[in-house]
Scaffold this active site. Structure first.
Site, PDB file in Angstrom:
ATOM      1  N   ASP A 164       0.671  -1.150   0.161  1.00  0.00           N
ATOM      2  CA  ASP A 164      -0.175   0.072  -0.008  1.00  0.00           C
ATOM      3  C   ASP A 164       1.211   1.576   0.087  1.00  0.00           C
ATOM      4  O   ASP A 164       1.374   1.304   0.982  1.00  0.00           O
ATOM      5  CB  ASP A 164      -0.834  -0.455   1.489  1.00  0.00           C
ATOM      6  CG  ASP A 164      -1.203   1.040   1.277  1.00  0.00           C
ATOM      7  OD1 ASP A 164      -2.830   1.797   0.790  1.00  0.00           O
ATOM      8  OD2 ASP A 164      -1.776   1.746   1.954  1.00  0.00           O
ATOM      9  N   GLU A 213      -1.363  -0.774  -6.371  1.00  0.00           N
ATOM     10  CA  GLU A 213      -2.660  -0.047  -6.244  1.00  0.00           C
ATOM     11  C   GLU A 213      -2.684   0.451  -7.332  1.00  0.00           C
ATOM     12  O   GLU A 213      -1.439   1.357  -8.190  1.00  0.00           O
ATOM     13  CB  GLU A 213      -2.970   0.619  -5.682  1.00  0.00           C
ATOM     14  CG  GLU A 213      -4.652   1.108  -4.726  1.00  0.00           C
ATOM     15  CD  GLU A 213      -4.702   1.611  -3.817  1.00  0.00           C
ATOM     16  OE1 GLU A 213      -5.971   2.169  -4.073  1.00  0.00           O
ATOM     17  OE2 GLU A 213      -3.998   2.128  -2.908  1.00  0.00           O
ATOM     18  N   CYS A 225     -12.850  -5.010   4.473  1.00  0.00           N
ATOM     19  CA  CYS A 225     -12.220  -5.484   5.657  1.00  0.00           C
ATOM     20  C   CYS A 225     -11.543  -6.314   5.067  1.00  0.00           C
ATOM     21  O   CYS A 225     -11.624  -7.610   3.874  1.00  0.00           O
ATOM     22  CB  CYS A 225     -13.746  -5.768   6.533  1.00  0.00           C
ATOM     23  SG  CYS A 225     -12.428  -6.829   8.356  1.00  0.00           S
ATOM     24  N   CYS A 282     -13.263  -9.938   7.333  1.00  0.00           N
ATOM     25  CA  CYS A 282     -14.524 -10.833   6.556  1.00  0.00           C
ATOM     26  C   CYS A 282     -14.961 -10.142   5.003  1.00  0.00           C
ATOM     27  O   CYS A 282     -15.776 -10.380   4.677  1.00  0.00           O
ATOM     28  CB  CYS A 282     -15.778 -10.178   8.057  1.00  0.00           C
ATOM     29  SG  CYS A 282     -16.315  -8.284   7.817  1.00  0.00           S
ATOM     30  N   CYS A 327     -13.781  -2.238  11.814  1.00  0.00           N
ATOM     31  CA  CYS A 327     -14.946  -2.967  10.839  1.00  0.00           C
ATOM     32  C   CYS A 327     -16.435  -2.865  11.928  1.00  0.00           C
ATOM     33  O   CYS A 327     -16.410  -3.487  12.661  1.00  0.00           O
ATOM     34  CB  CYS A 327     -14.208  -4.084  10.561  1.00  0.00           C
ATOM     35  SG  CYS A 327     -15.569  -5.535   9.381  1.00  0.00           S
ATOM     36  N   ASP A 373      -3.607   1.613   6.636  1.00  0.00           N
ATOM     37  CA  ASP A 373      -2.348   1.026   5.166  1.00  0.00           C
ATOM     38  C   ASP A 373      -2.051   0.199   5.737  1.00  0.00           C
ATOM     39  O   ASP A 373      -2.131  -1.069   3.971  1.00  0.00           O
ATOM     40  CB  ASP A 373      -1.220   1.411   5.146  1.00  0.00           C
ATOM     41  CG  ASP A 373      -1.568   2.888   5.267  1.00  0.00           C
ATOM     42  OD1 ASP A 373      -2.236   3.654   5.185  1.00  0.00           O
ATOM     43  OD2 ASP A 373      -0.619   3.912   5.494  1.00  0.00           O
TER      44      ASP A 373
HETATM   45 ZN   LIG Z   1     -14.921  -7.378   9.537  1.00  0.00          ZN
END
Ligand SMILES: [Zn+2]
Length: 440
Positions: free
Chosen positions: A205, A289, A342, A345, A361, A371
């Site tokens: 990142d 990215e 996230c 999840c 989250c 980051d």
């Molecule tokens: Zn999560």
């Protein structure tokens, strides 16, 4: 055969400095001379007179040779290597062709402008020589300029030359602040390993506070050189602008300013080289990215910090180093919300302000550095779950991968279009900032 450059600082005496400056002057003079002919020929074509063709590099050189010895020619032509003007005409032809290709839409990337006239003191002092170029342990011998001393030993290049692995095609001499550099364009027989022996995937990142955060948890701080040097830069440039135009003090101040800019640029270059070499040597697959650097530079507040770290340059270095060392570079789509997702999840947060340094989250309660969370997501991008969201593979790695080459190419073509349509800079002031900081 790969094209590569070796660049060395030159250790010169005053006589040699003068010689180099006059070669740079000759190259600039020839460029302007040739550009004038081209502009006139284009104007004639527009007016309906197509009897004179737009001159090519070759015809410019021929006309130059006749003109320089003529009555209104120049007196100094015999003191300067004939390569300097010749290569300037070649550059002119390349620049003109790039402009036309770009206008016809056959050239990717930003629009190329029509070649401009070069003004002494504004344009960069540089010229290119071809022909008899000899590299010694601590010196270089160039046509017309003779033997010039290098600031460091040219051992790696020399070893390659002695092994017959490289061929020097040209030497470019250029000035940065008060220092002259020679850069050898060489063609290298370079083995391109299919793998560097690592099979891991690392997400990188790129950020403002830390230059790079790796999904392994490693944090690489950005070169603080510009920020710490910024106060000095402001002081120097304030002093410079307060000096009377044309005065000796102003000249002195501008030399000091240029020297400081060059120092900062060198520090940044060095730092980026170290980071990208480390990444390409020690990880099998690197996911970054696809940052819209030009668009982001439109944002004035971010511009300084971003151009300080040199994102575009970082990607360019990574691209070729991954090829050299056998790593695979994957560029995730610009639209992939790596910071908002996230990493535990997979829930995507709707909003995340730049000021929030910790990702929280709401679904699974994960709390992680912003980051690091993004880096872990990028590492996961190399194995896309969603069909049709294959990553853009930057360099085809034979041993590489999980994505079919066809699919990668397809995606690559798509992003090329996005790049062409959506990457115009948004603000003019931001552009000005970025230019002055990227090319000090
Ligand atoms: Zn999560």
């Amino acid at each position: 055969m790969t094209r590569q450059a070796y660049r060395y600082a030159l250790d010169l005496n005053d006589h040699q400095r003068g010689l180099l400056a006059s070669h740079a002057g000759a190259a600039r003079y020839a460029w302007n001379w040739g550009l004038r002919l081209i502009v006139d020929a284009i104007a004639a074509h527009r007016a309906g007179d197509s009897s004179t063709p737009i001159p090519s590099a070759r015809s410019l050189h021929r006309a130059w040779n006749v003109w320089k010895k003529g009555d209104d020619g120049i007196a100094w032509w015999s003191e300067v290597s004939k390569c300097a003007p010749q290569e300037a005409f070649r550059d002119l032809e390349i620049g003109l062709r790039a402009f036309w290709e770009s206008r016809a839409g056959r050239r990717p990337g930003p629009r190329v402008r029509f070649p401009r006239f070069k003004k002494k003191g504004r344009a960069r002092d540089r010229f290119r020589l071809t022909g008899a170029i000899h590299v010694e342990a601590r010196h270089v011998r160039l046509p017309r300029l003779g033997r010039l001393r290098l600031c460091e030993e040219a051992t790696p290049l020399l070893e390659r030359i002695q092994a017959g692995a490289v061929h020097i095609s040209a030497a470019t001499v250029s000035r940065e602040a008060e220092r002259w550099y020679v850069s050898f364009a060489v063609e290298v027989e370079r083995a391109q390993p299919a793998s560097n022996g690592h099979s891991d995937t690392v997400g990188v990142d790129l950020g403002v506070l830390a230059l790079a955060t790796l999904s392994t948890g490693e944090v690489v701080l950005g070169p603080r050189a510009l920020r710490s040097g910024l106060r000095k830069l402001c002081r120097l440039s304030r002093h410079h602008s307060r000096c009377q135009r044309g005065s000796a003090n102003r000249r002195k101040a501008s030399r000091r300013l240029a020297r400081h800019h060059a120092r900062v640029a060198a520090l940044r270059r060095d730092h980026l080289h170290k980071l990208t070499t480390m990444l390409a040597k020690s990880h099998g697959r690197i996911v970054i990215e696809d940052l819209n650097v030009r668009g982001m530079l439109g944002n004035r507040r971010l511009a300084r910090a971003l151009s300080d770290t040199g994102f575009g340059e970082l990607r360019r270095l990574l691209e070729y180093k991954c090829r050299w060392y056998g790593a695979e570079l994957v560029v995730a789509s610009r639209w992939y919300p790596s910071s908002k997702t996230c990493s535990q999840c997979g829930a995507i947060r709707a909003e995340l302000s730049l000021g929030e340094r910790t990702f929280r989250c709401p679904d699974c309660g994960l709390e992680l550095g912003r980051d690091l969370n993004a880096a872990i997501n990028l590492a996961g991008w190399a194995h896309p779950v969603v069909a049709g969201s294959a990553p853009e593979t930057e360099n085809a790695c034979p041993s590489g991968g999980q994505t079919a080459p066809g699919a990668a190419h397809h995606v690559e073509a798509g992003t090329e279009q996005q790049r062409a349509s959506g990457s115009e800079p948004t603000g003019t002031t931001g552009g000005r900032w970025s230019r002055s900081l990227i090319c000090p």
